[in-house]
Each structure stands twice: as structure tokens, then as C-alpha cells.
Write a protein that holds these residues in place. Structure first.
Motif, PDB file in Angstrom:
ATOM      1  N   LEU A 223       0.928  -1.356  -0.050  1.00 19.12           N
ATOM      2  CA  LEU A 223       0.214  -0.018   0.084  1.00 19.12           C
ATOM      3  C   LEU A 223       0.828   1.217   0.235  1.00 19.12           C
ATOM      4  N   GLN A 224       2.018   1.275   0.920  1.00 20.06           N
ATOM      5  CA  GLN A 224       2.755   2.330   0.918  1.00 20.06           C
ATOM      6  C   GLN A 224       3.524   2.718  -0.428  1.00 20.06           C
ATOM      7  N   THR A 225       3.990   1.536  -0.913  1.00 19.24           N
ATOM      8  CA  THR A 225       4.796   1.745  -2.404  1.00 19.24           C
ATOM      9  C   THR A 225       3.743   2.406  -3.377  1.00 19.24           C
ATOM     10  N   VAL A 226       2.601   1.618  -3.494  1.00 19.04           N
ATOM     11  CA  VAL A 226       1.463   2.250  -4.557  1.00 19.04           C
ATOM     12  C   VAL A 226       1.205   3.450  -4.236  1.00 19.04           C
ATOM     13  N   ALA A 227       0.818   3.893  -3.265  1.00 19.43           N
ATOM     14  CA  ALA A 227       0.288   5.268  -2.770  1.00 19.43           C
ATOM     15  C   ALA A 227       1.326   6.194  -3.113  1.00 19.43           C
ATOM     16  N   GLN A 228       2.690   6.184  -2.822  1.00 22.72           N
ATOM     17  CA  GLN A 228       3.706   6.910  -3.024  1.00 22.72           C
ATOM     18  C   GLN A 228       4.064   7.496  -4.401  1.00 22.72           C
ATOM     19  N   GLN A 229       3.362   6.615  -5.312  1.00 21.18           N
ATOM     20  CA  GLN A 229       3.199   7.139  -6.908  1.00 21.18           C
ATOM     21  C   GLN A 229       2.427   8.541  -6.964  1.00 21.18           C
TER      22      GLN A 229
END
Length: 293
Positions: A223-229
Motif C-alpha cells: 500500500l505504501q509503495t503504490v500510494a507514494q506514486q
């Protein structure tokens, strides 16, 4: 719309990590901190690898390198936090770890010459103040544990920054899978050197291991990695700092912890930080449009 996807994803991550405080305390009754780290990263990597098996077959060498960098930084941050906790109080450890919320914009400015958004920086400072109210129980001199905890904050700050940097060109699922496996490999190497490679599996600890591996690691970091896009590093750090707020709420709900006035003030500061970082840029934009008219 993508902005809100990023924010929702990071809030969910913070809630999951907040619940992790309770579950980790259960897990540490059965495993050492280093065993806990190695196992949770292994479970996280295996779960993501199985779910996205077809997708990860197209991983490139560049993605593997970047994911490995993230995995190394992530494990380093957890290890510094763990060792630091042995020499300082839990409250100071939690607070100093959360200093990453103000370190992120400073690193972005110092190394990458990225302009600091005034209101996001103000929000970061308010969030840190809120965490201080939630975490700090007393004063005391600086010791080795405090230094290690502060280094942990810097490591987490770099993790947030490099995640934002890498995810612009790489697939977030690929990055998350590789960093989980890299952190796990590093974790088991450390266990070998510490003589803790034998990890007992007991029925009582299965729930905590599965929860930490599947939710607090695989789901949360994906979730963090996807959201930081879709969101800036500084705002990401502010939202992720609500982990301590959710930890307080869930501890009160699950463990019956009493919420004091000091804790309530801390929560208010964190919520104010989010409000300022979210709404002030909109106010400025509106004001600028009016001036042009």
C-alpha cells in the motif's frame, strides 16, 4: 482522484502499522526481535510472490537493484530501532523514530534540491509535536540508544524518499516483492551470526506471525509503495506518522489503555498537522487565482 488514492492508501498503512504495536508485543513473547524481523519479511515476501507470481516473472535487473536497496534500508531502519530500544526507553525510541517526519523534507532539500513546501513542513513539525505528547514520558540525558533511534529515523526517511523516487519508473509490486525478500535474506544472515537461526513454531505465536507477515508487512508496504506514486514524500511522512495515533486508539480499544489528556493533545496536534498540509496549499492556490483576477 489519484491524490486521494495515495492518501487513502497511506492512511490504511498507518492504521495497519498502528495495530502492529499490539500484535508485535504478543510476538515478542515467543521470538527475539531479530527473529521477528526476519520471519515477518519472509512471510511478506512469500505472500506477495505467490499472489503476483505471474507478474513478477517480468522483473528487470534494474528493479531488482532498486528493490534490494529499499530492502537493505528497511531492514537497517528496523534493526537500528530494535537495538536502540535496548538502551533507551520505549517512549523516547518511538519519538526519535518518528523524527523522520521532519527529516524527509530536509533530506529532499539538502540532497535533491527539492523545494520545501512551507505548509507541509509546518504540518511535519506539528506532527512531531503531537508524537512527542503521545510518546514521551519523561526527560533524561542522551544515550547510545537515543543516537541509534535517531539514526533509525534517518533510515526510515531515506526509505520514504527512495520509495517515492524509484516508484516513478518501476512497478510498485515488483519493488515491494524484491525489498521484502532482500530484507528477509539480510535478516536470516543476521540470525546466523547471532546464533538464532533455529526458529521454533508454536501454535500460540502463529496468529501474530501471520498478521505481522501478511498485513503489517506485505499489505502495508505494498500500500505504501503504490500510494507514494501519487503523493509527495513529505505528505507521505506526515500521514504515516499517524501510526502512533492509531496505535493509541487501538490500544485503548483492544487492551483497554486509558487515554490521558496529554495523549489527547498529541492526537489533536497530529490531526491539525494533516489538516494544514492538506488545506493550506488549496488556500494559497485560491488566493493566487483571486490576485490574478
Amino acid at each position: 482522484m489519484s491524490k486521494y488514492i495515495g492518501e487513502i492508501g497511506l492512511f490504511l498503512t498507518a492504521i495497519i502499522w498502528g495495530s502492529g504495536f499490539v500484535v508485535t508485543s504478543i510476538s515478542l513473547d515467543y521470538y527475539s526481535a531479530y527473529q521477528n524481523m526476519a520471519i515477518r519479511f519472509l512471510i511478506g515476501g512469500m505472500v506477495l510472490g505467490l499472489v503476483f507470481f505471474k507478474k513478477i516473472r517480468s522483473i528487470t535487473k534494474e528493479t531488482i537493484m532498486k528493490g534490494t536497496v529499499l530492502g537493505f534500508i528497511l531492514y537497517l531502519a528496523f534493526a537500528l530501532q530494535t537495538v536502540g530500544l535496548q538502551y533507551t526507553t520505549p517512549s523516547k525510541n518511538a519519538f526519535l523514530t518518528a523524527v523522520n517526519v521532519v527529516v524527509v523534507p530536509l533530506i529532499g532539500w539538502a540532497i535533491y534540491k527539492k523545494r520545501m513546501d512551507t505548509f507541509e513542513v509546518t504540518g511535519a513539525i506539528l506532527a512531531l509535536a503531537g508524537i512527542a505528547f503521545l510518546s514521551l514520558q519523561g526527560a533524561g540525558g542522551i544515550n547510545a540508544g537515543d543516537v541509534l533511534s535517531f539514526l533509525c529515523a534517518i533510515a526510515f526517511a531515506f526509505h520514504i524518499i527512495y520509495t517515492s523516487l524509484f516508484v516513478k519508473k518501476e512497478d510498485p509490486i515488483h519493488l515491494t516483492v524484491i525489498q521484502m525478500m532482500a530484507a528477509s535474506m539480510l535478516g536470516f544472515i543476521v540470525l546466523l551470526f547471532r546464533g538464532e537461526a533455529t526458529v521454533p513454531i508454536t501454535d500460540s505465536a502463529i496468529f501474530s506471525l501471520v498478521y505481522l507477515g501478511v498485513f503489517a508487512t506485505a499489505a502495508a508496504f505494498l500500500l505504501q509503495t503504490v500510494a507514494q506514486q501519487f503523493i509527495s514524500e513529505t505528505k507521505a511522512a506526515i500521514i504515516l506518522s499517524t501510526e502512533s495515533f492509531w496505535g493509541m486508539v487501538l490500544s485503548a480499544a483492544i487492551l483497554g489503555e486509558i487515554i490521558t489528556l496529554k495523549m489527547a493533545i498529541g492526537a489533536a496536534f497530529i490531526l491539525l498537522a494533516i489538516f494544514i498540509s492538506e488545506t493550506k496549499p488549496a488556500f494559497i492556490k485560491t488566493a493566487s487565482v483571486r490576485e490574478k483576477v
